[in-house]
Scaffold this motif. Structure first.
Motif, short mmCIF file in Angstrom:
data_model
loop_
_atom_site.label_atom_id
_atom_site.label_comp_id
_atom_site.label_asym_id
_atom_site.label_seq_id
_atom_site.Cartn_x
_atom_site.Cartn_y
_atom_site.Cartn_z
N ALA A 117 0.84 -1.20 0.00
CA ALA A 117 0.00 0.00 0.00
C ALA A 117 0.87 1.25 0.00
O ALA A 117 0.61 2.22 -0.73
N ASN A 118 1.91 1.26 0.82
CA ASN A 118 2.80 2.42 0.87
C ASN A 118 3.58 2.58 -0.43
O ASN A 118 3.78 3.69 -0.90
N PHE A 119 4.01 1.47 -1.02
CA PHE A 119 4.73 1.52 -2.30
C PHE A 119 3.84 2.11 -3.39
O PHE A 119 4.25 2.99 -4.15
N LEU A 120 2.59 1.63 -3.47
CA LEU A 120 1.65 2.13 -4.47
C LEU A 120 1.44 3.63 -4.30
O LEU A 120 1.58 4.40 -5.26
N ALA A 121 1.11 4.06 -3.10
CA ALA A 121 0.84 5.48 -2.86
C ALA A 121 2.08 6.34 -3.09
O ALA A 121 2.00 7.42 -3.67
N ASP A 122 3.24 5.86 -2.65
CA ASP A 122 4.47 6.63 -2.83
C ASP A 122 4.80 6.78 -4.31
O ASP A 122 5.20 7.85 -4.77
N THR A 123 4.62 5.72 -5.08
CA THR A 123 4.91 5.74 -6.51
C THR A 123 3.97 6.66 -7.27
O THR A 123 4.39 7.44 -8.12
N VAL A 124 2.69 6.60 -6.93
CA VAL A 124 1.68 7.35 -7.67
C VAL A 124 1.56 8.79 -7.19
O VAL A 124 1.44 9.72 -7.99
N LEU A 125 1.59 9.00 -5.86
CA LEU A 125 1.27 10.31 -5.30
C LEU A 125 2.48 11.13 -4.85
O LEU A 125 2.37 12.34 -4.67
N ARG A 126 3.61 10.48 -4.63
CA ARG A 126 4.82 11.17 -4.15
C ARG A 126 4.53 12.09 -2.95
O ARG A 126 4.78 13.29 -3.00
N PRO A 127 4.02 11.53 -1.85
CA PRO A 127 3.64 12.37 -0.71
C PRO A 127 4.82 12.92 0.08
O PRO A 127 4.66 13.86 0.86
N GLY A 128 6.00 12.34 -0.08
CA GLY A 128 7.16 12.86 0.63
C GLY A 128 7.27 12.42 2.08
O GLY A 128 7.95 13.07 2.86
N VAL A 129 6.57 11.33 2.45
CA VAL A 129 6.70 10.77 3.79
C VAL A 129 7.08 9.30 3.68
O VAL A 129 6.82 8.67 2.66
N SER A 130 7.69 8.77 4.72
CA SER A 130 8.20 7.40 4.65
C SER A 130 7.11 6.35 4.79
O SER A 130 7.21 5.27 4.26
N ASP A 131 6.05 6.65 5.53
CA ASP A 131 4.98 5.69 5.76
C ASP A 131 3.68 6.46 5.92
O ASP A 131 3.54 7.26 6.83
N LEU A 132 2.75 6.21 5.04
CA LEU A 132 1.49 6.96 5.07
C LEU A 132 0.54 6.49 6.16
O LEU A 132 -0.45 7.16 6.43
N THR A 133 0.81 5.36 6.78
CA THR A 133 -0.14 4.84 7.76
C THR A 133 0.41 4.85 9.18
O THR A 133 -0.28 4.43 10.10
N GLY A 134 1.61 5.29 9.39
CA GLY A 134 2.16 5.30 10.73
C GLY A 134 3.17 6.40 10.90
O GLY A 134 3.37 7.22 10.01
N SER A 135 3.79 6.49 12.06
CA SER A 135 4.81 7.47 12.39
C SER A 135 4.22 8.65 13.13
O SER A 135 3.06 8.95 12.99
N PHE A 136 5.05 9.27 13.90
CA PHE A 136 4.67 10.49 14.62
C PHE A 136 4.98 11.62 13.66
O PHE A 136 6.09 11.74 13.18
N ARG A 137 3.99 12.46 13.37
CA ARG A 137 4.20 13.52 12.38
C ARG A 137 3.88 14.88 12.95
O ARG A 137 3.02 15.03 13.79
N SER A 138 4.54 15.85 12.41
CA SER A 138 4.26 17.24 12.72
C SER A 138 4.08 17.96 11.39
O SER A 138 4.96 17.93 10.55
N VAL A 139 2.90 18.54 11.18
CA VAL A 139 2.62 19.26 9.95
C VAL A 139 2.44 20.72 10.33
O VAL A 139 1.57 21.05 11.12
#
Length: 132
Positions: free
Chosen positions: A23-45
């Motif tokens: 899932a992360n590979f698909l989204a990273d390849t298609v959307l290029r979100p610039g984060v390492s894992d779209l479903t986890g991690s502590f984030r600050s936006v």
């Protein structure tokens, strides 16, 4: 934990790990979100205009006005919600910081991850890619 890489999952079987990585590979390849894992991690936006933060979960921190702006644009539910939040934040030019976490699988109850969630995730990636 000395000498080990930070972050990851504990208690997932191989199938769950493969689904997550796929899932992360698909989204990273298609959307290029610039984060390492779209479903986890502590984030600050953040944007740099305001000085306070609001905690919305144990893993993410957002500046209040940034969160309000992203939430008004976010339409997804389920697992796609986190992905869309990151894609919207990047599109709006916000800075996204990540701190690796170790996700420990639930002890009680069952995961909602099933075929419907996987299909919904694929549809979510497609909708964000096409701008629908």
């Amino acid at each position: 934990m000395g000498g080990t890489a930070p972050g990851g999952v504990h208690g997932w079987d191989l199938k769950r790990k493969l689904v997550s990585r796929g899932a992360n590979f698909l989204a990273d390849t298609v959307l290029r979100p610039g984060v390492s894992d779209l479903t986890g991690s502590f984030r600050s936006v953040v944007s740099y205009a305001v000085n306070f933060t609001i905690e919305i979960s144990v893993r993410r921190l957002y500046k209040k006005h940034v969160l309000q702006r992203i939430i008004t644009l976010t339409e997804s539910r389920g697992y796609v919600f986190q992905m869309e939040m990151m894609v919207r934040a990047k599109t709006l030019g916000y800075s996204i910081g990540e701190v690796p976490i170790t996700f420990v699988d639930r002890v009680f109850g069952e995961s909602k991850l099933g075929a419907g969630e996987v299909v919904g995730y694929g549809r979510g990636v497609w909708a964000l890619f096409t701008g629908e």
